[in-house]
Design an enzyme around this catalytic site. Structure first.
Site, PDB file in Angstrom:
ATOM      1  N   ASN A 151       0.798  -1.225   0.000  1.00 45.28           N
ATOM      2  CA  ASN A 151       0.000   0.000   0.000  1.00 45.28           C
ATOM      3  C   ASN A 151       0.835   1.282   0.000  1.00 45.28           C
ATOM      4  O   ASN A 151       0.397   2.282  -0.561  1.00 45.28           O
ATOM      5  CB  ASN A 151      -0.996  -0.016   1.157  1.00 45.28           C
ATOM      6  CG  ASN A 151      -0.340  -0.196   2.490  1.00 45.28           C
ATOM      7  OD1 ASN A 151       0.817  -0.609   2.575  1.00 45.28           O
ATOM      8  ND2 ASN A 151      -1.055   0.115   3.546  1.00 45.28           N
ATOM      9  N   CYS A 199      -3.426   0.593   6.727  1.00 43.40           N
ATOM     10  CA  CYS A 199      -3.542  -0.312   7.878  1.00 43.40           C
ATOM     11  C   CYS A 199      -4.221   0.343   9.073  1.00 43.40           C
ATOM     12  O   CYS A 199      -4.952  -0.302   9.810  1.00 43.40           O
ATOM     13  CB  CYS A 199      -2.166  -0.785   8.282  1.00 43.40           C
ATOM     14  SG  CYS A 199      -1.034   0.595   8.509  1.00 43.40           S
TER      15      CYS A 199
HETATM   16  P1  NAD Z   1       0.878  -9.702   3.201  1.00 41.98           P
HETATM   17  O1  NAD Z   1       0.918 -10.121   4.606  1.00 41.98           O
HETATM   18  O2  NAD Z   1       0.176 -10.555   2.221  1.00 41.98           O
HETATM   19  O3  NAD Z   1       2.357  -9.528   2.616  1.00 41.98           O
HETATM   20  C1  NAD Z   1       3.290  -8.662   3.228  1.00 41.98           C
HETATM   21  C2  NAD Z   1       4.683  -9.028   2.790  1.00 41.98           C
HETATM   22  O4  NAD Z   1       5.062 -10.272   3.390  1.00 41.98           O
HETATM   23  C3  NAD Z   1       4.857  -9.235   1.277  1.00 41.98           C
HETATM   24  O5  NAD Z   1       6.095  -8.672   0.889  1.00 41.98           O
HETATM   25  C4  NAD Z   1       4.890 -10.752   1.141  1.00 41.98           C
HETATM   26  O6  NAD Z   1       5.604 -11.204   0.013  1.00 41.98           O
HETATM   27  C5  NAD Z   1       5.593 -11.159   2.414  1.00 41.98           C
HETATM   28  N1  NAD Z   1       5.335 -12.516   2.899  1.00 41.98           N
HETATM   29  C6  NAD Z   1       4.207 -13.246   2.767  1.00 41.98           C
HETATM   30  N2  NAD Z   1       4.346 -14.434   3.406  1.00 41.98           N
HETATM   31  C7  NAD Z   1       5.576 -14.440   3.954  1.00 41.98           C
HETATM   32  C8  NAD Z   1       6.297 -15.373   4.768  1.00 41.98           C
HETATM   33  N3  NAD Z   1       5.779 -16.541   5.130  1.00 41.98           N
HETATM   34  N4  NAD Z   1       7.545 -15.049   5.174  1.00 41.98           N
HETATM   35  C9  NAD Z   1       8.086 -13.854   4.838  1.00 41.98           C
HETATM   36  N5  NAD Z   1       7.455 -12.927   4.067  1.00 41.98           N
HETATM   37  C10 NAD Z   1       6.208 -13.221   3.642  1.00 41.98           C
HETATM   38  O7  NAD Z   1       0.296  -8.213   3.247  1.00 41.98           O
HETATM   39  P2  NAD Z   1      -0.172  -7.295   2.039  1.00 41.98           P
HETATM   40  O8  NAD Z   1      -1.421  -7.882   1.491  1.00 41.98           O
HETATM   41  O9  NAD Z   1       0.982  -7.021   1.151  1.00 41.98           O
HETATM   42  O10 NAD Z   1      -0.497  -5.940   2.799  1.00 41.98           O
HETATM   43  C11 NAD Z   1      -1.705  -5.674   3.406  1.00 41.98           C
HETATM   44  C12 NAD Z   1      -1.609  -5.910   4.900  1.00 41.98           C
HETATM   45  O11 NAD Z   1      -0.538  -5.150   5.445  1.00 41.98           O
HETATM   46  C13 NAD Z   1      -2.853  -5.458   5.631  1.00 41.98           C
HETATM   47  O12 NAD Z   1      -3.209  -6.377   6.624  1.00 41.98           O
HETATM   48  C14 NAD Z   1      -2.421  -4.150   6.270  1.00 41.98           C
HETATM   49  O13 NAD Z   1      -3.166  -3.777   7.393  1.00 41.98           O
HETATM   50  C15 NAD Z   1      -0.995  -4.416   6.580  1.00 41.98           C
HETATM   51  N6  NAD Z   1      -0.247  -3.164   6.719  1.00 41.98           N
HETATM   52  C16 NAD Z   1       0.198  -2.789   7.948  1.00 41.98           C
HETATM   53  C17 NAD Z   1       0.868  -1.589   8.117  1.00 41.98           C
HETATM   54  C18 NAD Z   1       1.362  -1.140   9.471  1.00 41.98           C
HETATM   55  O14 NAD Z   1       2.251  -0.305   9.522  1.00 41.98           O
HETATM   56  N7  NAD Z   1       0.840  -1.636  10.575  1.00 41.98           N
HETATM   57  C19 NAD Z   1       1.106  -0.778   7.007  1.00 41.98           C
HETATM   58  C20 NAD Z   1       0.647  -1.188   5.771  1.00 41.98           C
HETATM   59  C21 NAD Z   1      -0.027  -2.386   5.638  1.00 41.98           C
END
Ligand code: NAD
Length: 487
Positions: free
Chosen positions: A153, A284
């Site tokens: 995002n 988020c």
């Molecule tokens: P996601 O969890 O699908 O993926 C996040 C990242 O993790 C990606 O780069 C992905 O390739 C990687 N990943 C996935 N599985 C993994 C594993 N087993 N080991 C290591 N890396 C792995 O999230 P998304 O769909 O990209 O983003 C949306 C989510 O992120 C929402 O839940 C949102 O709330 C959260 N978010 C949180 C914040 C915050 O600062 N708290 C900010 C932005 C987004």
């Protein structure tokens, strides 16, 4: 391919390719066009990136914090000078309107590099502890090679929010952007080199959920900072715990935004719209459960409906566009299915609820949507939707709304709109969240700590507090007299 980078990865100061890795197509969400084709990192690429970071980290940590900070501040200046180009790339990567990316994405990344570059010289000091004749001192030392894993995002902001404190503290980083948004981080790696960072201090590799674990499990990695969903957070934290690695978890939320009946209604409506529709709702910390005190419910909803229906949806590159598409077709299907659940479970659809008519058929657009009469048990009030869907719930009194606001596994953020100052502070004191706002919403300047509690994660980004998560204390006891042993 109008956004094709020179190669997929940036390691040791240069672009590197390994076509043996799985193909990652970078798709412009507004049209469905493939704008770049990259490859996920193979295990050999992961090893190369970590080895380069490990080599570079020793030299980088030996520099004075002021010298490191100067390089980060120079990188911030370059990002600002190239804001237009970087914002257009961010728009292509994410589909977010240029009206947003030009003010919120590379600029907030630059803020982070500037802030941590500025405090590097003063915020890493240790302490002196007098012990009578003897004394001790502490040093704040870097952890080594840190891994950053990003969500889709805010790709450039997330990259800088992790890189800036990590590098300021003397660590090196390997950053893996989301497979949905692979492009921006490569530019930031180029800019850091241009600003004078030694080769290998900041590396970018591409990959998906198969690649992430290779980084998390790598024996030469000391810390992992993840921005992502709660399920991914659980997996990454568990894998890191197997090696007792440091972790920062920035995860999802379902945050409450509470509007009392003495609030300035236009500000509260504006705050709720920013906290649900900015970045097409893919933020988020969004206040997706908007609790409105019953006396002002009708007034609130009618103003909200009128203003929501003026939102300009369309081509993200058009400066007049206020809302772009979601990140992907899959995300659109997910959001639409939540909207259907909202209708089926009895919420009142106030506006939106479908795909807008006048946008490209291949674009992943959804109308900004408001549901009223949402109750606590409905799926749309419990689960993170990550799209432009606002749930409005009614409440009678303060004690009730606090209990209901806290009745969630998440604890990222919360907001309160009221004219009563003591009530504002009393309520935020009782809300279970890491980042809270009074009479505004979703403002996250780099000066303030940002992060969640409960299932929304732990650790903090931004502010001097972030440096604590990229360093550890070394304590040195200095004996000044003769050692007196009892044997
Ligand atoms: P996601 O969890 O699908 O993926 C996040 C990242 O993790 C990606 O780069 C992905 O390739 C990687 N990943 C996935 N599985 C993994 C594993 N087993 N080991 C290591 N890396 C792995 O999230 P998304 O769909 O990209 O983003 C949306 C989510 O992120 C929402 O839940 C949102 O709330 C959260 N978010 C949180 C914040 C915050 O600062 N708290 C900010 C932005 C987004």
């Amino acid at each position: 391919m109008r956004a094709q980078p020179k190669a997929s990865h940036f390691i040791d100061g240069e672009y590197v390719e390994d076509t043996a890795g799985t193909v990652i197509d970078s798709v412009y969400p507004a049209t469905g066009e493939v704008i770049a084709r990259l490859h996920a990192a193979t295990p050999a690429i992961v090893d190369k990136a970590v080895a380069s970071a490990k080599r570079a980290q020793t030299e980088w940590a030996a520099m004075s914090p002021t010298a490191r900070g100067r390089i980060l501040k120079r990188a911030a200046d370059i990002m600002r000078a190239r804001n237009r180009e970087l914002s257009e790339l961010e728009t292509l990567d994410t589909g977010k309107p240029i009206q947003e990316t030009i003010v919120a994405d590379p600029t907030s990344g630059a803020d982070s590099l500037e802030f941590f570059g500025g405090i590097a010289a003063t915020a890493l000091n240790g302490s002196h502890i007098p012990l009578g004749g003897d004394w001790a001192y502490t040093k704040r030392v870097p952890l080594g090679v840190c891994v950053g894993i990003g969500a889709w995002n805010y790709p450039q902001q997330i990259c800088c929010w992790k890189a800036a404190p990590a590098l300021a503290a003397g660590n090196a980083m390997v950053f893996k952007p989301s497979e949905m948004t692979p492009l921006g981080a490569l530019k930031i790696a180029e800019i850091l080199i241009e600003a004078g960072a030694p080769k290998g201090v900041f590396n970018v590799i591409q990959g998906d959920r198969e690649t992430g674990p290779l980084l998390v499990e790598h024996p030469d990695v000391a810390k992992v900072s993840l921005t992502g969903s709660v399920p991914t957070g659980r997996k990454v934290a568990a894998a890191a715990a197997g090696h007792l690695k440091h972790v920062t978890m920035e995860l999802g939320g379902k945050s409450p935004l509470i509007v009392f009946d003495d609030a300035d209604i236009d500000s509260a409506v504006g705050g709720a719209m920013l906290g649900n529709f900015y970045s097409t709702g893919q933020v988020c910390s969004n206040g997706t459960r908007v609790f409105v005190q019953k006396r002002i419910k009708d007034q609130f909803l009618s103003r909200l409906k009128a203003r929501t229906e003026t939102i300009v949806i369309g081509d993200p590159m058009d400066e007049a566009t206020q809302m772009g598409p979601l990140i992907s077709r899959a995300q659109r299907e997910k959001v639409l299915s939540y909207i259907e659940k909202g209708k089926a479970e009895g919420a009142t659809l106030v506006t939106g609820g479908g795909i807008p008519n006048d946008v490209s058929g291949e674009g992943c657009y959804v109308q900004p949507t408001v549901f009223a009469d949402v109750t606590d048990g409905m799926t749309i009030a419990r689960e993170e939707i990550f799209g432009p869907v606002m749930c409005v719930l009614d409440f009678d009194d303060e004690a009730e709304v606090i209990t209901r606001a806290n009745a969630t596994e998440f604890g990222l953020s919360a907001g309160v709109f009221t004219a009563d100052l003591s009530r504002a502070h009393r309520v935020v004191d009782r809300l279970q969240a890491g980042t809270l706002w009074i009479n505004t919403y979703n403002l996250c300047p780099v000066e303030i700590p940002f992060g969640g509690s409960k299932q929304s994660g732990f650790g903090r980004e931004n502010s001097a507090a972030a440096l604590e998560h990229y360093t550890e204390l070394k304590t040195v006891y200095v004996g000044m007299g003769k050692v007196e042993a009892p044997y």
